[in-house]
Design an enzyme around this catalytic site. Structure first.
Site, short mmCIF file in Angstrom:
data_model
loop_
_atom_site.label_atom_id
_atom_site.label_comp_id
_atom_site.label_asym_id
_atom_site.label_seq_id
_atom_site.Cartn_x
_atom_site.Cartn_y
_atom_site.Cartn_z
N PHE A 138 0.88 -1.24 0.05
CA PHE A 138 0.02 -0.09 0.03
C PHE A 138 0.85 1.35 -0.04
O PHE A 138 1.75 1.27 0.97
CB PHE A 138 -0.98 0.09 1.23
CG PHE A 138 -1.94 1.14 1.18
CD1 PHE A 138 -2.98 1.21 0.24
CD2 PHE A 138 -1.65 2.34 1.98
CE1 PHE A 138 -3.92 2.20 0.20
CE2 PHE A 138 -2.50 3.54 1.70
CZ PHE A 138 -3.46 3.33 0.80
N ASP A 223 9.03 2.88 1.73
CA ASP A 223 7.98 3.68 2.29
C ASP A 223 7.91 3.48 3.80
O ASP A 223 7.28 2.28 4.03
CB ASP A 223 6.71 3.01 1.42
CG ASP A 223 5.42 3.76 1.81
OD1 ASP A 223 5.42 4.44 2.98
OD2 ASP A 223 4.43 3.50 1.17
N LYS A 252 2.11 9.84 8.29
CA LYS A 252 1.30 9.35 9.49
C LYS A 252 2.01 9.93 10.86
O LYS A 252 1.98 11.21 11.23
CB LYS A 252 1.59 7.82 9.44
CG LYS A 252 0.44 7.45 8.36
CD LYS A 252 -0.11 5.84 8.63
CE LYS A 252 -1.30 5.63 7.61
NZ LYS A 252 -0.65 4.86 6.33
C1 LIG Z 1 -1.11 5.34 5.01
C2 LIG Z 1 0.09 5.01 4.10
C3 LIG Z 1 0.39 5.59 2.75
C4 LIG Z 1 -0.71 6.63 2.20
O1 LIG Z 1 -0.66 7.71 3.23
P1 LIG Z 1 -1.50 9.13 3.05
O2 LIG Z 1 -1.24 9.94 4.02
O3 LIG Z 1 -3.06 8.63 3.42
O4 LIG Z 1 -1.65 9.39 1.63
C5 LIG Z 1 1.33 5.34 2.07
N1 LIG Z 1 2.29 4.14 2.33
C6 LIG Z 1 1.79 3.42 3.50
C7 LIG Z 1 3.00 2.43 3.78
C8 LIG Z 1 1.01 3.74 4.40
O5 LIG Z 1 0.67 3.02 5.43
#
Ligand SMILES: *Cc1c(COP(=O)(O)O)cnc(C)c1O
Length: 400
Positions: A138, A223, A252
């Site tokens: 994700f 990420d 986050k």
């Molecule tokens: C939540 C998340 C995203 C997206 O972040 P947003 O602030 O919702 O755009 C991207 N990568 C990972 C691993 C995430 O958990």
């Protein structure tokens, strides 16, 4: 005063994108607790999807918000502003990476990272532009990140998607090796797949990926939007594998609840020049001041150490539930990013039973539930959560 029907109003005015699967209206929070509009109290183990790292309305956040709001909220990136420079200095100094770009969301940070990798490919890799990511990954909801995210159901309604993304199974360095071509410029991975079900790769995986990237001259983009900032028991998820990425994205937990995200990069890949990238709100003084205060607090109080210690206790308590209930099939995760996999499509049912008993947790249907409590929690919070989960499992078992 007459209570308004928020559920009905939401259905009337709000686009139907949030599932609102927990079905409560939250009006207030403090620490690891939140309250609904009826005054009912919940232990919050979702914490804004892992964003509220210090819990709700922490004094450190309130003070930084007030102080900075009185001084300056936003200028423009045509001028220098001190909070963004201070935050960049702090992030670079503790990450071992060199240069920082600040933006507003995880998806936006990943978009920027891919732009950076493509420019790097044009300069140093004969125009290679391909990014390999993993199934079940994700990376966010923008068009390019929907292409990078390995979930067909997130992609189908929005085709055609941007080109240049391909996918391999997670935790399989050989599959990755086989997928690399002379068109590949970067590999994009989560150190632990969060949204995909909290999958922790084997010990060698990130090392093998790092080695492959070095051999082929590719950029490794990690990420860390979910795993970063102390969540998994170290400041960065990748530390536990002894490697370093070329590019890391954060979001986050970085802002403790305010919207801020970041791209960090090693000097050799920091190839953006003037005009290549930008953001009106990215690096705004208000969110930067809060993020700096949050981050300093995480370092001062060793909240990653707390996530490791309390997370390992939580993990043990969940394993004990697995012993007790056959419907608990597996316990996964690290630090305070944990999940329980159930033996059938009952995640939502368990989550709703927990909510009724005063615990908010995140369903990853059909059969996984995820725990992302604030990093400030103690063992007593874990005990309370586990007692509620135990009671919820008992209800679900007795109904089946
Ligand atoms: C939540 C998340 C995203 C997206 O972040 P947003 O602030 O919702 O755009 C991207 N990568 C990972 C691993 C995430 O958990």
């Amino acid at each position: 005063m007459k209570m308004r029907d928020w559920v009905k109003l939401e259905q009337q005015y709000f686009m139907d994108t949030g599932h609102r699967r927990l079905g409560v209206t939250i009006v207030r929070g403090a620490g690891a607790k939140v309250w609904d509009e009826m005054g009912r109290e919940y232990l919050d183990f979702i914490a804004g999807w892992a964003a509220c790292s210090l819990g709700h309305s922490h004094p450190v956040i309130l003070n930084a918000l007030k102080e900075q709001a009185e001084r300056l909220i936003l200028a423009s990136n045509d001028v220098y502003t001190i909070p963004q420079i201070e935050l960049a200095e702090l992030l670079a100094s503790v990450s071992g990476l060199d240069k920082v770009f600040l933006c507003n969301s995880g998806a936006e940070a990943n978009e920027g990272a891919v732009k950076l990798a493509r420019k790097y490919g044009k300069r140093h890799l004969n125009g290679a532009y391909g990014v390999i990511s993993t199934f079940r990954a994700f990376h966010g909801r923008t068009l390019a990140m929907v292409a990078a995210t390995g979930k067909p159901e997130h992609q189908a309604p929005f085709t055609p998607l941007p080109e240049g993304f391909s996918h391999v199974p997670y935790d399989d360095a050989e599959a990755l090796r086989a997928a690399v071509s002379d068109k590949t410029c970067a590999v994009l991975l989560e150190p632990i797949q969060g949204e995909g079900g909290v999958h922790v790769p084997g010990d060698r995986y990130l090392k093998d990926v790092r080695q492959l990237c070095d051999e082929r001259g590719l950029l490794l983009i990690l990420d860390e939007v979910q795993t970063g900032c102390g969540r998994t028991g170290t400041l960065w998820g990748y530390e536990q594998s002894g490697i370093k990425p070329d590019i890391m994205t954060l979001g986050k937990g970085l802002g403790g609840g305010v919207p801020i995200a970041s791209i960090l990069v090693r000097d050799r890949a920091a190839c953006f020049g003037p005009g290549d990238h930008g953001s009106t709100f990215g690096g705004n003084a208000l969110c930067c001041a809060v993020a700096t205060a949050v981050f300093r607090h995480i370092l001062e109080k060793d909240l990653s150490g707390n996530a490791a210690a309390v997370g390992s206790y939580f993990n043990e308590r969940l394993l004990a539930l697995q012993e007790k209930w056959t419907i608990v099939k597996a316990v996964r995760g690290r630090g305070l990013l944990l999940a329980v996999e159930l033996s059938g499509p009952i995640a939502l049912q368990v989550v709703k039973a927990c909510r009724a008993l005063g615990l908010l947790i995140n369903p990853l249907p059909p059969q996984t539930i995820r725990f992302m409590p604030p990093l400030i929690i103690g063992r007593e919070d874990v005990d309370q959560a586990v007692a509620i989960l135990d009671a919820a499992l008992e209800q679900v078992v007795s109904l089946s």
